[in-house]
Design a protein around this motif. Structure first.
Motif, PDB file in Angstrom:
ATOM      1  N   GLY A  70     -10.419  10.285 -25.888  1.00 39.33           N
ATOM      2  CA  GLY A  70      -9.542  11.384 -26.268  1.00 39.33           C
ATOM      3  C   GLY A  70     -10.092  12.301 -27.344  1.00 39.33           C
ATOM      4  N   VAL A  71     -10.730  11.738 -28.374  1.00 38.87           N
ATOM      5  CA  VAL A  71     -11.232  12.548 -29.481  1.00 38.87           C
ATOM      6  C   VAL A  71     -12.342  13.480 -28.996  1.00 38.87           C
ATOM      7  CG1 VAL A  71     -12.278  12.504 -31.773  1.00 38.87           C
ATOM      8  CG2 VAL A  71     -10.629  10.746 -31.127  1.00 38.87           C
ATOM      9  N   LYS A  72     -13.223  12.968 -28.149  1.00 37.93           N
ATOM     10  CA  LYS A  72     -14.324  13.788 -27.638  1.00 37.93           C
ATOM     11  C   LYS A  72     -13.798  14.920 -26.751  1.00 37.93           C
ATOM     12  CE  LYS A  72     -18.094  10.404 -27.776  1.00 37.93           C
ATOM     13  NZ  LYS A  72     -19.109   9.679 -26.969  1.00 37.93           N
ATOM     14  N   LEU A  75     -15.867  16.404 -35.449  1.00 32.01           N
ATOM     15  CA  LEU A  75     -17.254  15.923 -35.315  1.00 32.01           C
ATOM     16  C   LEU A  75     -17.537  14.674 -36.152  1.00 32.01           C
ATOM     17  CD1 LEU A  75     -19.220  19.311 -35.194  1.00 32.01           C
ATOM     18  CD2 LEU A  75     -18.703  17.737 -33.297  1.00 32.01           C
ATOM     19  N   PRO A  76     -17.111  14.619 -37.440  1.00 32.46           N
ATOM     20  CA  PRO A  76     -17.342  13.378 -38.203  1.00 32.46           C
ATOM     21  C   PRO A  76     -16.618  12.177 -37.593  1.00 32.46           C
ATOM     22  CG  PRO A  76     -16.782  15.191 -39.670  1.00 32.46           C
ATOM     23  CD  PRO A  76     -16.512  15.667 -38.276  1.00 32.46           C
ATOM     24  N   CYS A  77     -15.414  12.407 -37.057  1.00 33.06           N
ATOM     25  CA  CYS A  77     -14.661  11.312 -36.426  1.00 33.06           C
ATOM     26  C   CYS A  77     -15.408  10.771 -35.205  1.00 33.06           C
ATOM     27  CB  CYS A  77     -13.272  11.792 -36.008  1.00 33.06           C
ATOM     28  SG  CYS A  77     -12.247  12.383 -37.358  1.00 33.06           S
ATOM     29  N   ILE A  78     -15.949  11.688 -34.407  1.00 33.64           N
ATOM     30  CA  ILE A  78     -16.695  11.280 -33.212  1.00 33.64           C
ATOM     31  C   ILE A  78     -17.932  10.486 -33.598  1.00 33.64           C
ATOM     32  CG2 ILE A  78     -18.066  12.150 -31.277  1.00 33.64           C
ATOM     33  CD1 ILE A  78     -16.093  14.478 -31.081  1.00 33.64           C
ATOM     34  N   PHE A  79     -18.615  10.912 -34.672  1.00 36.99           N
ATOM     35  CA  PHE A  79     -19.820  10.218 -35.128  1.00 36.99           C
ATOM     36  C   PHE A  79     -19.490   8.797 -35.567  1.00 36.99           C
ATOM     37  CE2 PHE A  79     -22.681   8.983 -38.592  1.00 36.99           C
ATOM     38  CZ  PHE A  79     -23.906   9.052 -37.941  1.00 36.99           C
ATOM     39  N   ILE A  80     -18.412   8.661 -36.344  1.00 30.69           N
ATOM     40  CA  ILE A  80     -18.023   7.335 -36.846  1.00 30.69           C
ATOM     41  C   ILE A  80     -17.584   6.428 -35.701  1.00 30.69           C
ATOM     42  CG2 ILE A  80     -16.361   6.098 -38.281  1.00 30.69           C
ATOM     43  CD1 ILE A  80     -16.318   8.561 -40.126  1.00 30.69           C
ATOM     44  N   ILE A  81     -16.751   6.965 -34.804  1.00 30.29           N
ATOM     45  CA  ILE A  81     -16.282   6.174 -33.670  1.00 30.29           C
ATOM     46  C   ILE A  81     -17.448   5.783 -32.769  1.00 30.29           C
ATOM     47  CG2 ILE A  81     -14.873   6.234 -31.563  1.00 30.29           C
ATOM     48  CD1 ILE A  81     -12.929   8.063 -33.050  1.00 30.29           C
ATOM     49  N   GLY A  82     -18.407   6.711 -32.585  1.00 29.02           N
ATOM     50  CA  GLY A  82     -19.568   6.428 -31.758  1.00 29.02           C
ATOM     51  C   GLY A  82     -20.400   5.287 -32.315  1.00 29.02           C
ATOM     52  N   LYS A  83     -20.570   5.249 -33.624  1.00 31.83           N
ATOM     53  CA  LYS A  83     -21.321   4.176 -34.255  1.00 31.83           C
ATOM     54  C   LYS A  83     -20.608   2.839 -34.106  1.00 31.83           C
ATOM     55  CE  LYS A  83     -24.942   6.283 -35.886  1.00 31.83           C
ATOM     56  NZ  LYS A  83     -26.304   5.897 -35.432  1.00 31.83           N
TER      57      LYS A  83
END
Length: 300
Positions: free
Chosen positions: A182-184, A48-56
Motif C-alpha cells: 500500500g505505501v509504495k 520515501l523514507p517510510c518505503i526505505f525503512i519498510i523495505g529494509k
C-alpha cells in the motif's frame, strides 16, 4: 470488517475533514492545479523514507517471483490511481470556485451512492442494510451541507464529475490493494498526480516560488497529512473491505470538517448540522452491525 481497517478509514476521513481548512487557505495563494501538484509531490516525498525503512525490514524472505509479479501490479495500480486522483481532485478544486462549500461537500460525498451502483456492474454484492445506510447517510449529508436553495450550476456539475471519478478511484484501490504494498502504491500515485498537474499548472496558472512560500503551512499539511498519511491509510484500510462500506466510512469527512470548524475556528454548529452528523454516524454503525460475518467471508 476488521476493526483495524475501520479505524484506518475513520482516520482517513478525519484527516481529510480537518484538511479542508488547509485547502481553503492554500487557494488564497495558489491556483488549483498548482496547489494539487505541489502537495502531491510533497506527499510522495514524505513516503520515501517510510518505503526505505519498510523495505529494509522486509528485505529478507521476499521471493524474486513474488516481487516481480507485484511490481507490475504496483506500477499499473499506482499510475491508474494517480491519474484518477489528478482528475478527481482537479475537478473538485475547480468546482469549489463556482459553488458553495456546503454544496461542494454534499455533491462530492455522492460517491457513497455511486460506489455501490458501479459495484453492481463489477459483481460486488451490496446488501439491503448497506443500501439503507447509504440512504441514511445521504439524508444526513443533506442536513449537514445544504443550508440554501439547491440549484444546479457549473460548479456543481464539475463537483459531481469529480465525485464520479473518486468512486472509480475507490473501486480501483479495492482491486489493487490486496495485490500490492500500500505505501509504495500511494507513493507512485502522488508522483503521477503531481506530474499530471505540471502541464495545466504552467499553461493555465502562473506558479511562483514566492506564492508557494506564503502558503507553505497549508501545503505541508495537505501534502504530508492529507496526501502522504491519509491516502496511504485509505489504500491499506480498504484492503479486503467492501468498497460500499469503505465509501460510507470515508464520507465522514463531511462530519469531521464541520466539527473541526466548530472546535478550531469557533463556527456555529446548528441543530440541523448536528442532526446531519448524528444520521451519518448512525449510517456507519448500521453498515457495520448486520451480516458482518458474511462480509468477512466474502472479502477476506
Amino acid at each position: 470488517m476488521r476493526p483495524k481497517n475501520a479505524i484506518m478509514l475513520v482516520m482517513t476521513a478525519f484527516i481529510w475533514g480537518t484538511a479542508f481548512v488547509a485547502q481553503s487557505v492554500g487557494m488564497d495563494y495558489l491556483g488549483p492545479f498548482t496547489f494539487n501538484g505541489v502537495r502531491s509531490f510533497i506527499g510522495g516525498a514524505a513516503l520515501l523514507p517510510c518505503i526505505f525503512i519498510i523495505g529494509k525490514m522486509n528485505e529478507r524472505g521476499r521471493g524474486a517471483d513474488q516481487a516481480g509479479g507485484s511490481r507490475k501490479n504496483l506500477i499499473v495500480g499506482g499510475t491508474v490511481c494517480g491519474l484518477l486522483l489528478f482528475a478527481a481532485s482537479s475537478l473538485q478544486q475547480l468546482g469549489i470556485q463556482y459553488s458553495t462549500a456546503g454544496k461542494a461537500g454534499f455533491i462530492t460525498a455522492f460517491y457513497i451512492v455511486i460506489v455501490p451502483v458501479l459495484g453492481i456492474f463489477l459483481k460486488k454484492k451490496t446488501g439491503i442494510k448497506v443500501w439503507a445506510a447509504v440512504v441514511l447517510a445521504l439524508t444526513g449529508l443533506y442536513f449537514l451541507c445544504i443550508t440554501e436553495t439547491f440549484a444546479v450550476g457549473k460548479g456543481d456539475v464539475l463537483l459531481f464529475l469529480g465525485a464520479l471519478i473518486f468512486s472509480v478511484h475507490i473501486l480501483v484501490i479495492d482491486y489493487f490493494s490486496p495485490r500490492v504494498e500500500g505505501v509504495k502504491m500511494a507513493c507512485i500515485q502522488f508522483f503521477v498526480c503531481g506530474a499530471a498537474s505540471i502541464v495545466p499548472m504552467y499553461v493555465l496558472e502562473m506558479p511562483r516560488i514566492s506564492d508557494m512560500a506564503k502558503g507553505w503551512l497549508p501545503l505541508l499539511y495537505a501534502g504530508v497529512l492529507s496526501c502522504g498519511v491519509a491516502y496511504t491509510l485509505q489504500i491499506i484500510g480498504q484492503k479486503n473491505v467492501n468498497p460500499a462500506i469503505a465509501s460510507l466510512i470515508l464520507s465522514l469527512e463531511s462530519c469531521f470538517s464541520v466539527l473541526a470548524g466548530w472546535i478550531v475556528l469557533g463556527e456555529t454548529l446548528s441543530v440541523r448540522e448536528t442532526a446531519g452528523c448524528v444520521l451519518m454516524f448512525a449510517a456507519i454503525i448500521l453498515a457495520q452491525l448486520p451480516e458482518r460475518k458474511k462480509e468477512e467471508i466474502q472479502y477476506g
